[in-house]
Design an enzyme around this catalytic site. Sequence first.
Site, PDB file in Angstrom:
ATOM      1  N   GLY A  10       0.826  -1.221   0.000  1.00 18.89           N
ATOM      2  CA  GLY A  10       0.000   0.000   0.000  1.00 18.89           C
ATOM      3  C   GLY A  10       0.846   1.250   0.000  1.00 18.89           C
ATOM      4  O   GLY A  10       0.569   2.225   0.704  1.00 18.89           O
ATOM      5  N   ARG A  35      -1.948  -0.311  -6.452  1.00 23.03           N
ATOM      6  CA  ARG A  35      -3.031  -0.989  -7.171  1.00 23.03           C
ATOM      7  C   ARG A  35      -2.999  -0.792  -8.684  1.00 23.03           C
ATOM      8  O   ARG A  35      -3.630  -1.540  -9.409  1.00 23.03           O
ATOM      9  CB  ARG A  35      -4.380  -0.467  -6.654  1.00 23.03           C
ATOM     10  CG  ARG A  35      -4.702  -0.993  -5.280  1.00 23.03           C
ATOM     11  CD  ARG A  35      -6.171  -0.822  -5.002  1.00 23.03           C
ATOM     12  NE  ARG A  35      -6.436  -1.030  -3.580  1.00 23.03           N
ATOM     13  CZ  ARG A  35      -7.161  -0.212  -2.840  1.00 23.03           C
ATOM     14  NH1 ARG A  35      -7.702   0.869  -3.381  1.00 23.03           N
ATOM     15  NH2 ARG A  35      -7.377  -0.459  -1.570  1.00 23.03           N
ATOM     16  N   ASP A  61      -5.674  -6.211  -6.187  1.00 20.97           N
ATOM     17  CA  ASP A  61      -6.627  -6.506  -5.106  1.00 20.97           C
ATOM     18  C   ASP A  61      -5.948  -7.375  -4.067  1.00 20.97           C
ATOM     19  O   ASP A  61      -5.699  -8.554  -4.291  1.00 20.97           O
ATOM     20  CB  ASP A  61      -7.852  -7.231  -5.685  1.00 20.97           C
ATOM     21  CG  ASP A  61      -8.820  -7.689  -4.596  1.00 20.97           C
ATOM     22  OD1 ASP A  61      -8.670  -7.250  -3.421  1.00 20.97           O
ATOM     23  OD2 ASP A  61      -9.723  -8.495  -4.900  1.00 20.97           O
ATOM     24  N   TYR A 164     -14.977  -1.076  11.637  1.00 18.98           N
ATOM     25  CA  TYR A 164     -13.574  -0.699  11.414  1.00 18.98           C
ATOM     26  C   TYR A 164     -12.697  -1.209  12.567  1.00 18.98           C
ATOM     27  O   TYR A 164     -11.648  -1.813  12.352  1.00 18.98           O
ATOM     28  CB  TYR A 164     -13.421   0.826  11.266  1.00 18.98           C
ATOM     29  CG  TYR A 164     -11.971   1.236  11.350  1.00 18.98           C
ATOM     30  CD1 TYR A 164     -11.093   0.933  10.304  1.00 18.98           C
ATOM     31  CD2 TYR A 164     -11.446   1.847  12.480  1.00 18.98           C
ATOM     32  CE1 TYR A 164      -9.742   1.247  10.392  1.00 18.98           C
ATOM     33  CE2 TYR A 164     -10.092   2.165  12.577  1.00 18.98           C
ATOM     34  CZ  TYR A 164      -9.250   1.854  11.529  1.00 18.98           C
ATOM     35  OH  TYR A 164      -7.917   2.148  11.628  1.00 18.98           O
ATOM     36  N   LYS A 168      -9.517  -4.182  12.294  1.00 15.15           N
ATOM     37  CA  LYS A 168      -8.128  -4.066  12.752  1.00 15.15           C
ATOM     38  C   LYS A 168      -7.811  -5.146  13.799  1.00 15.15           C
ATOM     39  O   LYS A 168      -6.736  -5.734  13.804  1.00 15.15           O
ATOM     40  CB  LYS A 168      -7.872  -2.682  13.357  1.00 15.15           C
ATOM     41  CG  LYS A 168      -8.022  -1.533  12.385  1.00 15.15           C
ATOM     42  CD  LYS A 168      -7.164  -1.658  11.133  1.00 15.15           C
ATOM     43  CE  LYS A 168      -5.705  -1.374  11.344  1.00 15.15           C
ATOM     44  NZ  LYS A 168      -4.946  -1.266  10.067  1.00 15.15           N
ATOM     45  N   VAL A 196      -3.424   9.142  13.583  1.00 17.32           N
ATOM     46  CA  VAL A 196      -2.096   9.469  13.064  1.00 17.32           C
ATOM     47  C   VAL A 196      -2.162  10.812  12.341  1.00 17.32           C
ATOM     48  O   VAL A 196      -2.936  10.992  11.404  1.00 17.32           O
ATOM     49  CB  VAL A 196      -1.585   8.375  12.108  1.00 17.32           C
ATOM     50  CG1 VAL A 196      -0.194   8.723  11.584  1.00 17.32           C
ATOM     51  CG2 VAL A 196      -1.558   7.018  12.826  1.00 17.32           C
ATOM     52  N   SER A 213      -7.450  10.824   8.302  1.00 14.37           N
ATOM     53  CA  SER A 213      -6.927  11.635   9.407  1.00 14.37           C
ATOM     54  C   SER A 213      -6.485  13.029   8.953  1.00 14.37           C
ATOM     55  O   SER A 213      -6.537  13.989   9.719  1.00 14.37           O
ATOM     56  CB  SER A 213      -5.782  10.914  10.141  1.00 14.37           C
ATOM     57  OG  SER A 213      -4.686  10.725   9.294  1.00 14.37           O
TER      58      SER A 213
END
Length: 334
Positions: A10, A35, A61, A164, A168, A196, A213
Amino acid sequence: MAAQTVLVTGASGYIAAHVVKAFLKKGYNVRGTVRSEKTAEEVHKTHSKYAEQLSVAIVPDMAAANAFDEAVKGVDGIIHTASPFILNATDFEKELMQPAIRGTTSILEAAQKYNPAVSRIVVTSSFASVLDPTQGQRPGYVYKEADWNPITVEQANSNPVMAYLASKTFAERAVFDYVDANKPNFTVATLCPPMVYGPIAHSVADVKSLNTSSGDINRLIDGSEKSVPDTSFHAFADVRDLAEAHVLAFEKPEAAGQRYLIANSAYSYQQICDIIREKFPEQSELTPKGDTGAPLPPAYRLDTTKAATELGLKFRPLQETIVDMVNSLLKLHH
């Protein structure tokens, strides 16, 4: 000795861009997963100073079967930062659970199957997997690494925020479960940051495409918030300190099998607004005033002794984080 190569998943993300930079600065070669070709170009542009050390692998993906089989070949370590941070998902399973859990286990499987040379995998988890959301503000309670979010699958499906938090939690659990069950050559370490903040290093087209964020702070400088919002998480991490933590968690032998809370300090939106109004007087019309200098509300705290002592991490103060972040957001406004 040739430089080691780390895979960063990512790579175009807000946190990942800083992680990539931290490794490049230390002389590592980095292979980033993205991606698409378009994102690959953006990542190259972001880190153009280190062109020789950076390569990109396209993984369209990450929840797909065998998604990382090629990307893991020939690297010495893996930093898995890719996981959706979406607080308004509608299809929880498809948008959150599958990418978070499958994305994490598929990279562990690929490393075990195709690259016995991988020594350490560092996974970016979240304070979401430590916090007990049923306990509210919990004044006086101090969260430590031994705490796990006790969320159940049923609770996870109750609303987008719970979904969410659960994504995690289940993804981080899956990391330790995988190692227990499969005894791979590599060791793992997980990092659990709360909110963050800090400057933007990745490629952002405009204010509308900010990550969650950054958008969170941007609303405090663009006039969209008329009053100081309630603080939902009572701790933050500076994105640069978090990036440094990934390098240290990769390098330090004692981080094997450990999880670390990474948090600079408690904070409130009131403190953030105070900093913005003081340091950016030209923004003060657009930044809510609230109750200047109000003390922090009574709430839980995070104990970050372990990251400080075992990883040797030093944390920036809130003011530095917010000033640098606002400066980078203002660049997007012009």
